[in-house]
Design a protein around this motif. Sequence first.
Motif, PDB file in Angstrom:
ATOM      1  N   ALA A  37       0.842  -1.188   0.000  1.00 52.80           N
ATOM      2  CA  ALA A  37       0.000   0.000   0.000  1.00 52.80           C
ATOM      3  C   ALA A  37       0.880   1.242   0.000  1.00 52.80           C
ATOM      4  CB  ALA A  37      -0.902  -0.009   1.230  1.00 52.80           C
ATOM      5  N   SER A  38       0.316   2.352  -0.488  1.00 50.46           N
ATOM      6  CA  SER A  38       1.080   3.592  -0.436  1.00 50.46           C
ATOM      7  C   SER A  38       1.245   4.012   1.022  1.00 50.46           C
ATOM      8  CB  SER A  38       0.376   4.683  -1.240  1.00 50.46           C
ATOM      9  OG  SER A  38      -0.915   4.932  -0.706  1.00 50.46           O
ATOM     10  N   GLU A  39       2.212   4.862   1.278  1.00 53.97           N
ATOM     11  CA  GLU A  39       2.576   5.237   2.640  1.00 53.97           C
ATOM     12  C   GLU A  39       2.764   6.742   2.703  1.00 53.97           C
ATOM     13  OE1 GLU A  39       6.243   4.427   5.814  1.00 53.97           O
ATOM     14  OE2 GLU A  39       6.326   3.657   3.767  1.00 53.97           O
ATOM     15  N   LEU A  40       2.508   7.325   3.874  1.00 50.24           N
ATOM     16  CA  LEU A  40       2.703   8.745   4.083  1.00 50.24           C
ATOM     17  C   LEU A  40       3.832   8.979   5.076  1.00 50.24           C
ATOM     18  CD1 LEU A  40      -1.002  10.001   4.401  1.00 50.24           C
ATOM     19  CD2 LEU A  40       0.461  10.053   2.374  1.00 50.24           C
ATOM     20  N   VAL A  41       4.771   9.841   4.710  1.00 50.09           N
ATOM     21  CA  VAL A  41       5.803  10.305   5.631  1.00 50.09           C
ATOM     22  C   VAL A  41       5.342  11.663   6.141  1.00 50.09           C
ATOM     23  CG1 VAL A  41       8.226  10.941   5.898  1.00 50.09           C
ATOM     24  CG2 VAL A  41       7.589   9.061   4.377  1.00 50.09           C
TER      25      VAL A  41
ATOM     26  N   GLY B 180      16.635   9.770  -0.918  1.00 49.11           N
ATOM     27  CA  GLY B 180      16.171   9.226  -2.185  1.00 49.11           C
ATOM     28  C   GLY B 180      14.999   8.280  -2.077  1.00 49.11           C
ATOM     29  N   VAL B 181      14.239   8.355  -0.967  1.00 50.94           N
ATOM     30  CA  VAL B 181      13.050   7.510  -0.836  1.00 50.94           C
ATOM     31  C   VAL B 181      12.076   7.856  -1.966  1.00 50.94           C
ATOM     32  CG1 VAL B 181      11.051   6.978   0.617  1.00 50.94           C
ATOM     33  CG2 VAL B 181      13.307   7.296   1.658  1.00 50.94           C
ATOM     34  N   PRO B 182      11.568   6.865  -2.692  1.00 46.63           N
ATOM     35  CA  PRO B 182      10.631   7.162  -3.787  1.00 46.63           C
ATOM     36  C   PRO B 182       9.432   7.957  -3.272  1.00 46.63           C
ATOM     37  CG  PRO B 182      11.279   4.862  -3.833  1.00 46.63           C
ATOM     38  CD  PRO B 182      11.792   5.419  -2.549  1.00 46.63           C
ATOM     39  N   ALA B 183       8.992   8.917  -4.055  1.00 47.51           N
ATOM     40  CA  ALA B 183       7.861   9.743  -3.639  1.00 47.51           C
ATOM     41  C   ALA B 183       7.070  10.142  -4.871  1.00 47.51           C
ATOM     42  CB  ALA B 183       8.346  10.985  -2.900  1.00 47.51           C
ATOM     43  N   SER B 184       5.758  10.248  -4.698  1.00 41.58           N
ATOM     44  CA  SER B 184       4.893  10.635  -5.808  1.00 41.58           C
ATOM     45  C   SER B 184       4.349  12.046  -5.626  1.00 41.58           C
ATOM     46  CB  SER B 184       3.734   9.649  -5.954  1.00 41.58           C
ATOM     47  OG  SER B 184       3.019   9.544  -4.733  1.00 41.58           O
ATOM     48  N   THR B 185       4.049  12.430  -4.372  1.00 38.77           N
ATOM     49  CA  THR B 185       3.442  13.740  -4.130  1.00 38.77           C
ATOM     50  C   THR B 185       3.956  14.328  -2.820  1.00 38.77           C
ATOM     51  OG1 THR B 185       1.417  12.998  -5.244  1.00 38.77           O
ATOM     52  CG2 THR B 185       1.261  15.010  -3.935  1.00 38.77           C
ATOM     53  N   LEU B 186       4.273  15.624  -2.847  1.00 40.47           N
ATOM     54  CA  LEU B 186       4.600  16.362  -1.640  1.00 40.47           C
ATOM     55  C   LEU B 186       3.445  17.327  -1.364  1.00 40.47           C
ATOM     56  CD1 LEU B 186       6.480  17.276   0.643  1.00 40.47           C
ATOM     57  CD2 LEU B 186       7.539  18.874  -0.974  1.00 40.47           C
ATOM     58  N   TYR B 187       2.744  17.106  -0.248  1.00 42.17           N
ATOM     59  CA  TYR B 187       1.642  17.978   0.141  1.00 42.17           C
ATOM     60  C   TYR B 187       2.174  19.053   1.096  1.00 42.17           C
ATOM     61  CZ  TYR B 187      -1.462  14.330  -1.656  1.00 42.17           C
ATOM     62  OH  TYR B 187      -2.100  13.424  -2.463  1.00 42.17           O
TER      63      TYR B 187
ATOM     64  N   ARG C  62      14.627  16.716  -7.877  1.00 45.24           N
ATOM     65  CA  ARG C  62      14.500  15.312  -8.261  1.00 45.24           C
ATOM     66  C   ARG C  62      13.611  15.160  -9.485  1.00 45.24           C
ATOM     67  NH1 ARG C  62      12.246  10.720  -4.244  1.00 45.24           N
ATOM     68  NH2 ARG C  62      13.745  11.661  -2.830  1.00 45.24           N
ATOM     69  N   GLY C  63      12.540  15.914  -9.546  1.00 49.91           N
ATOM     70  CA  GLY C  63      11.605  15.787 -10.658  1.00 49.91           C
ATOM     71  C   GLY C  63      10.694  14.583 -10.479  1.00 49.91           C
ATOM     72  N   GLY C  64       9.540  14.628 -11.086  1.00 49.86           N
ATOM     73  CA  GLY C  64       8.601  13.514 -11.002  1.00 49.86           C
ATOM     74  C   GLY C  64       7.782  13.488  -9.729  1.00 49.86           C
TER      75      GLY C  64
ATOM     76  N   VAL D 153       3.608  16.665   4.167  1.00 49.41           N
ATOM     77  CA  VAL D 153       3.270  15.245   4.053  1.00 49.41           C
ATOM     78  C   VAL D 153       3.808  14.746   2.718  1.00 49.41           C
ATOM     79  CG1 VAL D 153       1.421  13.528   3.952  1.00 49.41           C
ATOM     80  CG2 VAL D 153       1.192  15.514   5.453  1.00 49.41           C
ATOM     81  N   LEU D 154       4.542  13.642   2.759  1.00 49.02           N
ATOM     82  CA  LEU D 154       5.120  13.063   1.542  1.00 49.02           C
ATOM     83  C   LEU D 154       4.469  11.713   1.279  1.00 49.02           C
ATOM     84  CD1 LEU D 154       7.441  13.547  -0.568  1.00 49.02           C
ATOM     85  CD2 LEU D 154       8.854  12.067   0.872  1.00 49.02           C
ATOM     86  N   GLN D 155       3.938  11.546   0.077  1.00 49.49           N
ATOM     87  CA  GLN D 155       3.310  10.271  -0.282  1.00 49.49           C
ATOM     88  C   GLN D 155       4.329   9.374  -0.974  1.00 49.49           C
ATOM     89  OE1 GLN D 155       0.015  10.280  -3.139  1.00 49.49           O
ATOM     90  NE2 GLN D 155      -1.008   8.781  -1.844  1.00 49.49           N
ATOM     91  N   VAL D 156       4.550   8.198  -0.385  1.00 48.06           N
ATOM     92  CA  VAL D 156       5.465   7.198  -0.945  1.00 48.06           C
ATOM     93  C   VAL D 156       4.632   6.188  -1.722  1.00 48.06           C
ATOM     94  CG1 VAL D 156       7.168   5.419  -0.398  1.00 48.06           C
ATOM     95  CG2 VAL D 156       7.053   7.509   0.978  1.00 48.06           C
ATOM     96  N   PRO D 157       4.931   5.971  -2.993  1.00 48.40           N
ATOM     97  CA  PRO D 157       4.100   5.069  -3.811  1.00 48.40           C
ATOM     98  C   PRO D 157       4.251   3.621  -3.363  1.00 48.40           C
ATOM     99  CG  PRO D 157       6.062   5.709  -5.022  1.00 48.40           C
ATOM    100  CD  PRO D 157       6.064   6.523  -3.753  1.00 48.40           C
ATOM    101  N   PRO D 158       3.334   2.763  -3.760  1.00 47.79           N
ATOM    102  CA  PRO D 158       3.441   1.346  -3.409  1.00 47.79           C
ATOM    103  C   PRO D 158       4.729   0.729  -3.955  1.00 47.79           C
ATOM    104  CG  PRO D 158       1.260   1.849  -4.270  1.00 47.79           C
ATOM    105  CD  PRO D 158       2.092   3.058  -4.517  1.00 47.79           C
TER     106      PRO D 158
END
Length: 313
Positions: A68-72, A85-92, A113-115, A139-144
Motif C-alpha cells: 500500500a502507499s505510505e505517508l511520511v 532518495g526515498v521514492p515519492a509521488s506527491t509532496l503535500y 528530483r523531478g517527477g 506530508v510526503l506520499q510514498v508510492p506502493p
Amino acid sequence: MAANNRRMSGKKGAQVGSGGQRRKGLEGRGPTPPAEMRKGHKKNRIANAKAKQAVRRPVARGRGGKSASELVVGRNPVVEALREGVPASTLYVQQFIDNDERVREALQLAAERGGINLMEAPRPELDRMTNGLNHQGLVLQVPPYEYAHPEDLLDAAADEGEDPLVVALDGVTDPRNLGAVVRSVSAFGGHGVVVPERRSAGMTAGAWKTSAGTAARTPVARATNLTRTLESYKKAGLTVVGLAADGEVELGDLEALEGPVAIVVGSEGKGLSRLVGETCDFRVRIPMPGGAESLNAGVAAGIVLYEAARRRS
C-alpha cells in the motif's frame, strides 16, 4: 514648547518603537516557490489534478504484488526521506505555512528530483489524510513498492551467470533490519531478499532510508508461504542455510556457501520458526567470543554474506 510638541506629533513619519516593525517589513520571504506551488499557475493546476488522480488510481498487482502507499509525516522526516532518495509521488504542503528552512529544503529537493507532484492543501485536509498526526504542514506520499517474485531472484542470478545468493527473512518485523539486509546483499553481490507476505517487515520509507539507496537496485521478493518458497529453492538446486545460535555447523566450516545458497535469518528474539528450521539443510551458528546471546538480523546477514563473498572470490 508644548504647542511645538503638538505640531510635531501630527507630522507623518516613524513613531517610537516602530523600528522592529519596519525591519520585518523589509525582510524577504525567501526564494520564489516553484510554479507547481503558485496558486492559479497552470503548472499548479496540472500538479493538483495529477495528485488527485494518483490518490484515486487503484493499485495494480504484479507477479510479486505491491504494498500500500505510505505517508511520511512531519518536516524533519519528510526532508530526511527526500535526502535519502526515498521514492515519492506527491509532496503535500499546507496552505499559508511558515516558510522555514526545512520547508524550503523540501521544496527544493522535490523540484530537483523531478517527477514529484507538489500539491497545496488546507490544514483540515492534511489532518484528515494523516489521521490527526502532527504533520507540521508537510506530508510526503510514498508510492506502493512493487515486489519481485521469489523466482525472479533465481532468474537474475542466471542472467548474470552466477550461483544464486539469496537472503530470506523469517519473522523479522523491523523495517530498519530489512533495509540493513538489503544493503548487505547489495554490498556482497547477492541477488535479492525474500520476505513473507504476513508478519514481516515490508519496504516502507524506513526500510528505504536504511538501505541507503541500494533498494533501488536490489530486489525484494514477497512469498505467500516462506516454507514452500524455500522448498522450491531446494528443488532448483539451492542449499538452504538457517542461522541459529545452537546450530550444528559453525560458519567457517560451511562449504555450501561456495555454491547456490539461500541464507535464512530469523528474528532476534525467537529465531527461526519451527517449519522453516525443519526445511533448512543446515543450521549454522556464528561464533561469538564476546559472549553475546544473539545478533540482529542485519548484522547476522552481513557476516554470512561476507563469508559467502570471500569464498566465491
